[in-house]
Scaffold this motif. Structure first.
Motif, PDB file in Angstrom:
ATOM      1  N   ARG A  24       0.794  -1.233   0.000  1.00  0.00           N
ATOM      2  CA  ARG A  24       0.000   0.000   0.000  1.00  0.00           C
ATOM      3  C   ARG A  24       0.825   1.282   0.000  1.00  0.00           C
ATOM      4  N   SER A  25       1.804   1.355   0.887  1.00  0.00           N
ATOM      5  CA  SER A  25       2.563   2.608   0.951  1.00  0.00           C
ATOM      6  C   SER A  25       3.436   2.835  -0.287  1.00  0.00           C
ATOM      7  N   PRO A  26       4.098   1.817  -0.871  1.00  0.00           N
ATOM      8  CA  PRO A  26       4.820   2.091  -2.120  1.00  0.00           C
ATOM      9  C   PRO A  26       3.873   2.448  -3.264  1.00  0.00           C
ATOM     10  N   ALA A  27       2.662   1.849  -3.247  1.00  0.00           N
ATOM     11  CA  ALA A  27       1.673   2.201  -4.279  1.00  0.00           C
ATOM     12  C   ALA A  27       1.263   3.656  -4.131  1.00  0.00           C
ATOM     13  N   ALA A  28       0.990   4.080  -2.900  1.00  0.00           N
ATOM     14  CA  ALA A  28       0.612   5.472  -2.659  1.00  0.00           C
ATOM     15  C   ALA A  28       1.754   6.417  -3.027  1.00  0.00           C
ATOM     16  N   GLU A  29       2.988   6.019  -2.669  1.00  0.00           N
ATOM     17  CA  GLU A  29       4.169   6.819  -3.036  1.00  0.00           C
ATOM     18  C   GLU A  29       4.264   6.958  -4.555  1.00  0.00           C
ATOM     19  N   GLY A  30       4.077   5.838  -5.268  1.00  0.00           N
ATOM     20  CA  GLY A  30       4.168   5.853  -6.727  1.00  0.00           C
ATOM     21  C   GLY A  30       3.083   6.694  -7.384  1.00  0.00           C
ATOM     22  N   VAL A  31       1.853   6.548  -6.921  1.00  0.00           N
ATOM     23  CA  VAL A  31       0.736   7.322  -7.488  1.00  0.00           C
ATOM     24  C   VAL A  31       0.926   8.804  -7.218  1.00  0.00           C
ATOM     25  N   PHE A  32       1.297   9.140  -5.981  1.00  0.00           N
ATOM     26  CA  PHE A  32       1.479  10.558  -5.646  1.00  0.00           C
ATOM     27  C   PHE A  32       2.653  11.153  -6.428  1.00  0.00           C
ATOM     28  N   THR A  33       3.749  10.399  -6.550  1.00  0.00           N
ATOM     29  CA  THR A  33       4.901  10.857  -7.328  1.00  0.00           C
ATOM     30  C   THR A  33       4.502  11.096  -8.779  1.00  0.00           C
ATOM     31  N   ASP A  34       3.702  10.191  -9.341  1.00  0.00           N
ATOM     32  CA  ASP A  34       3.230  10.324 -10.718  1.00  0.00           C
ATOM     33  C   ASP A  34       2.377  11.592 -10.889  1.00  0.00           C
ATOM     34  N   LEU A  35       1.475  11.821  -9.942  1.00  0.00           N
ATOM     35  CA  LEU A  35       0.631  13.024 -10.003  1.00  0.00           C
ATOM     36  C   LEU A  35       1.462  14.309  -9.915  1.00  0.00           C
ATOM     37  N   VAL A  36       2.435  14.302  -9.021  1.00  0.00           N
ATOM     38  CA  VAL A  36       3.305  15.464  -8.834  1.00  0.00           C
ATOM     39  C   VAL A  36       4.115  15.730 -10.104  1.00  0.00           C
ATOM     40  N   LYS A  37       4.685  14.678 -10.694  1.00  0.00           N
ATOM     41  CA  LYS A  37       5.481  14.825 -11.916  1.00  0.00           C
ATOM     42  C   LYS A  37       4.634  15.336 -13.078  1.00  0.00           C
ATOM     43  N   LYS A  38       3.418  14.804 -13.224  1.00  0.00           N
ATOM     44  CA  LYS A  38       2.536  15.227 -14.315  1.00  0.00           C
ATOM     45  C   LYS A  38       2.166  16.700 -14.219  1.00  0.00           C
ATOM     46  N   ARG A  39       2.199  17.236 -13.017  1.00  0.00           N
ATOM     47  CA  ARG A  39       1.878  18.654 -12.821  1.00  0.00           C
ATOM     48  C   ARG A  39       3.127  19.535 -12.765  1.00  0.00           C
ATOM     49  N   ILE A  47       8.971  12.818  -1.526  1.00  0.00           N
ATOM     50  CA  ILE A  47       7.990  11.750  -1.328  1.00  0.00           C
ATOM     51  C   ILE A  47       8.716  10.447  -1.021  1.00  0.00           C
ATOM     52  N   ASP A  48       8.234   9.735  -0.007  1.00  0.00           N
ATOM     53  CA  ASP A  48       8.843   8.461   0.372  1.00  0.00           C
ATOM     54  C   ASP A  48       7.777   7.580   1.018  1.00  0.00           C
ATOM     55  N   SER A  49       8.160   6.338   1.293  1.00  0.00           N
ATOM     56  CA  SER A  49       7.264   5.431   2.001  1.00  0.00           C
ATOM     57  C   SER A  49       8.088   4.588   2.970  1.00  0.00           C
ATOM     58  N   MET A  65       1.607  -6.008  -7.015  1.00  0.00           N
ATOM     59  CA  MET A  65       1.313  -4.575  -6.924  1.00  0.00           C
ATOM     60  C   MET A  65       2.104  -3.799  -7.970  1.00  0.00           C
ATOM     61  N   ARG A  66       3.365  -4.183  -8.173  1.00  0.00           N
ATOM     62  CA  ARG A  66       4.180  -3.510  -9.191  1.00  0.00           C
ATOM     63  C   ARG A  66       3.598  -3.734 -10.583  1.00  0.00           C
ATOM     64  N   ALA A  67       3.130  -4.955 -10.856  1.00  0.00           N
ATOM     65  CA  ALA A  67       2.525  -5.257 -12.166  1.00  0.00           C
ATOM     66  C   ALA A  67       1.241  -4.459 -12.364  1.00  0.00           C
ATOM     67  N   SER A  68       0.436  -4.377 -11.325  1.00  0.00           N
ATOM     68  CA  SER A  68      -0.817  -3.624 -11.402  1.00  0.00           C
ATOM     69  C   SER A  68      -0.537  -2.132 -11.626  1.00  0.00           C
ATOM     70  N   SER A  69       0.438  -1.622 -10.927  1.00  0.00           N
ATOM     71  CA  SER A  69       0.820  -0.215 -11.091  1.00  0.00           C
ATOM     72  C   SER A  69       1.373   0.040 -12.489  1.00  0.00           C
ATOM     73  N   LYS A  70       2.224  -0.872 -12.960  1.00  0.00           N
ATOM     74  CA  LYS A  70       2.842  -0.726 -14.285  1.00  0.00           C
ATOM     75  C   LYS A  70       1.776  -0.714 -15.380  1.00  0.00           C
ATOM     76  N   SER A  71       0.721  -1.527 -15.206  1.00  0.00           N
ATOM     77  CA  SER A  71      -0.353  -1.556 -16.207  1.00  0.00           C
ATOM     78  C   SER A  71      -1.100  -0.225 -16.267  1.00  0.00           C
ATOM     79  N   ARG A  72      -0.934   0.594 -15.242  1.00  0.00           N
ATOM     80  CA  ARG A  72      -1.553   1.920 -15.192  1.00  0.00           C
ATOM     81  C   ARG A  72      -0.543   3.035 -15.490  1.00  0.00           C
ATOM     82  N   GLY A  73       0.655   2.625 -15.914  1.00  0.00           N
ATOM     83  CA  GLY A  73       1.674   3.601 -16.285  1.00  0.00           C
ATOM     84  C   GLY A  73       2.496   4.140 -15.125  1.00  0.00           C
TER      85      GLY A  73
END
Length: 161
Positions: A24-39, A47-49, A65-73
């Motif tokens: 959960r925490s690496p997923a949240a870190e990855g999603v938040f990092t992605d949102l921050v980078k896109k903006r 950002i860390d976990s 979890m990594r595979a699921s995240s990767k499928s979402r970019g």
């Protein structure tokens, strides 16, 4: 012309926390990092976990979890690490991924860290005061040892954390 302040240069730091820091925490870190980078706000955030246990320390995030995240970019590259007492100082915001890790683990760890710091400062203060007292009163060696024994005994009664 406005003067530059520390908040202008220091990034806002966010720590995501779950039990083992592999899902959960690496997923949240990855999603938040992605949102921050896109903006385009990379320089504004740190950002860390982390996990509340160290069982998975050094391991990559769960492969599912990594595979699921990767499928979402979103690529997750972080390695699991336990939360450190310095994290409570270094991060502006610590977000627990569930109530168990917030109440049962994260808050307890924070409280323990604060109590340890308090006792360290208290021991230093008492030691300083005793040295000043002995120097001022020219306390005999026997009396000095009695005071030290009383101090050690009273500090030993403090529950270990």
């Amino acid at each position: 012309m406005a003067a530059s302040t520390e908040t202008d240069t220091k990034p806002f730091s966010v720590l995501f926390v779950c039990l083992g820091n592999i899902c959960r925490s690496p997923a949240a870190e990855g999603v938040f990092t992605d949102l921050v980078k896109k903006r385009g706000l990379d320089s504004k955030f740190k950002i860390d976990s982390a996990g509340t246990i160290n069982y998975h320390e050094g391991n990559p995030a769960d492969p599912r979890m990594r595979a699921s995240s990767k499928s979402r970019g979103i690529v997750i590259t972080s390695l699991s690490r336990p939360i450190r007492s310095s994290d409570f100082v270094d991060f502006d915001l610590s977000l627990a991924m569930d109530n168990q890790n917030r109440g049962g683990n994260l808050e307890t760890l924070c409280l323990r860290m604060l109590i340890r710091r308090f006792w360290i400062y208290l021991k230093m203060l008492v030691n300083h005061c005793l040295i000043a007292y002995w120097q001022r009163k020219k306390t005999s060696r026997k009396k000095e040892n009695e005071i030290k024994c009383q101090l050690v005994t009273s500090l030993a009664l403090v529950p270990s954390l």
